[in-house]
Scaffold this active site. Structure first.
Site, PDB file in Angstrom:
ATOM      1  N   GLU A 100       0.614  -0.960   0.107  1.00 28.01           N
ATOM      2  CA  GLU A 100       0.261   0.184  -0.111  1.00 28.01           C
ATOM      3  C   GLU A 100       1.195   1.380  -0.149  1.00 28.01           C
ATOM      4  O   GLU A 100       0.772   2.068  -0.356  1.00 28.01           O
ATOM      5  CB  GLU A 100      -0.808  -0.041   0.847  1.00 28.01           C
ATOM      6  CG  GLU A 100      -1.817   1.019   1.191  1.00 28.01           C
ATOM      7  CD  GLU A 100      -3.031   1.544   1.811  1.00 28.01           C
ATOM      8  OE1 GLU A 100      -2.601   0.634   3.144  1.00 28.01           O
ATOM      9  OE2 GLU A 100      -3.563   2.559   2.052  1.00 28.01           O
ATOM     10  N   ASP A 134      -3.115  -2.683   8.512  1.00 25.10           N
ATOM     11  CA  ASP A 134      -4.831  -2.764   8.348  1.00 25.10           C
ATOM     12  C   ASP A 134      -5.538  -2.007   9.280  1.00 25.10           C
ATOM     13  O   ASP A 134      -5.661  -2.793   9.692  1.00 25.10           O
ATOM     14  CB  ASP A 134      -5.491  -3.944   7.506  1.00 25.10           C
ATOM     15  CG  ASP A 134      -6.531  -3.617   6.652  1.00 25.10           C
ATOM     16  OD1 ASP A 134      -6.135  -3.074   5.360  1.00 25.10           O
ATOM     17  OD2 ASP A 134      -7.339  -4.071   7.322  1.00 25.10           O
ATOM     18  N   ASP A 151      -5.729  -4.726   0.507  1.00 22.05           N
ATOM     19  CA  ASP A 151      -6.758  -5.061   1.402  1.00 22.05           C
ATOM     20  C   ASP A 151      -7.908  -6.579   1.726  1.00 22.05           C
ATOM     21  O   ASP A 151      -8.050  -6.593   3.095  1.00 22.05           O
ATOM     22  CB  ASP A 151      -7.752  -3.953   1.676  1.00 22.05           C
ATOM     23  CG  ASP A 151      -7.487  -2.692   1.580  1.00 22.05           C
ATOM     24  OD1 ASP A 151      -6.782  -2.243   2.485  1.00 22.05           O
ATOM     25  OD2 ASP A 151      -8.023  -2.288   0.553  1.00 22.05           O
TER      26      ASP A 151
END
Ligand code: 2AM
Ligand code: CA
Ligand code: CA
Ligand code: CA
Length: 287
Positions: free
Chosen positions: A83, A106, A232
């Site tokens: 990410e 996350d 995710d």
């Protein structure tokens, strides 16, 4: 790929996620250095960035991809999708090569607000098939692992989905998400309304991966989301499938990891029921 090779990758991912989780745990109750990304609800901390670098460096070291200068790790990132690297300007290029797919934290908002549902996610794809997934929640002390054809585990104990088949008795995870676009929010809350109306209840953990692993272990029955990225739900997806769950596109048909959308459930039947109950589907710009 042999079972032994997959086992080796899983072992490595577990060790690396554990080390990353120690850093997250260490920082959890301390003051955070915080920045916003796309809007005031989209947060990133120094820990997100540091943990992602640590994970990538550890994986490179283990598989002899070490670059001389640690700061240069982004130079040969083709087998890594993370990410914060993507946020730093690397496009999501998902190829047939073995690719580590990383979300260093996350549930960053939970991390910032000292809410314990926050986790490190590491997945491995080979030929664009997810083969290994690790989700480690250091504050909760929960290590979730899954490998293709080898089952799903939490702290070494086998987990499985609830096999709930009746939407009226099901608990569905939903999130507000970090988009603040009016059209996305309006559609999201139309969906929210319908899901509340037709099910036993909804829950929000604030972490896509934590929602998914909870469905995987039978603590709740389904999760639907629009706006996600591959990091995710790639790692937690393996765990969910290996626990007996189903993962589809919210509008039906196979899940597409670059579509930004996912519906996962305890069973295929519940996934299909939820998919047909949802009144409208949000089209997201693809990764
Ligand atoms: P993050 O903490 O890694 O950013 C919160 O809604 C959950 O969804 C978190 O898992 C968060 O991941 C992820 N998420 C991030 N951006 C999102 C978006 N625009 N829509 C939906 N979920 C998002
Ligand atoms: Ca984020
Ligand atoms: Ca995430
Ligand atoms: Ca993240």
């Amino acid at each position: 790929m042999s079972t032994a090779e997959i086992q080796d990758y899983l072992k490595t991912a577990t060790v690396v996620a554990k080390e990353a989780g120690e850093v997250v745990r260490e920082a959890f109750y301390k003051e955070k250095s915080l920045q916003t990304k796309s809007n005031y609800a989209d947060l990133v901390t120094e820990t997100d960035q540091a943990v992602e670098k640590q994970i990538i460096n550890s994986l490179k070291e283990k598989y002899q991809l070490t670059s001389e200068d640690n700061n240069q790790y982004e130079a040969d990132i083709s087998q890594f999708i993370g990410e914060e690297s993507v946020a730093g300007g690397h496009k999501t290029e998902w190829t047939d090569d073995p690719t580590w797919i990383i979300d260093p934290i996350d549930g960053t908002t939970n991390f910032v607000h000292q809410i314990p549902h926050t986790c490190v996610c590491i997945g491995l794809s080979i030929k664009k098939q997810m083969v290994v997934g690790v989700v480690y929640a250091p504050i909760l002390n929960e290590m979730y692992t899954g490998a293709k054809g080898q089952g799903a585990f939490c702290n070494g104990e086998r987990i499985s989905t609830s096999q709930q088949n009746d939407l009226k008795q099901a608990i569905i995870y939903l999130e507000g998400g970090s988009s603040r676009e009016q059209d996305v929010l309006r559609r999201k809350f139309n969906i929210y309304h319908k899901v509340v109306e037709t099910t036993r209840g909804t829950r929000t953990l604030g972490s896509a991966a934590m929602n998914m692993v909870n469905v995987a272990k039978g603590s709740g029955d389904a999760y639907v989301e629009y706006g996600l990225h591959i990091w995710d739900f790639a790692a937690s997806g393996v765990i969910l499938i290996e626990a007996g769950g189903a993962m589809i596109d919210p509008a039906g048909g196979p899940v597409d990891f670059l579509s930004r959308r996912v519906l996962c459930a305890s069973s295929q039947s519940l996934a299909d029921q939820l998919s047909t109950t949802i009144p409208e589907h949000i089209e997201m710009e693809r990764d």
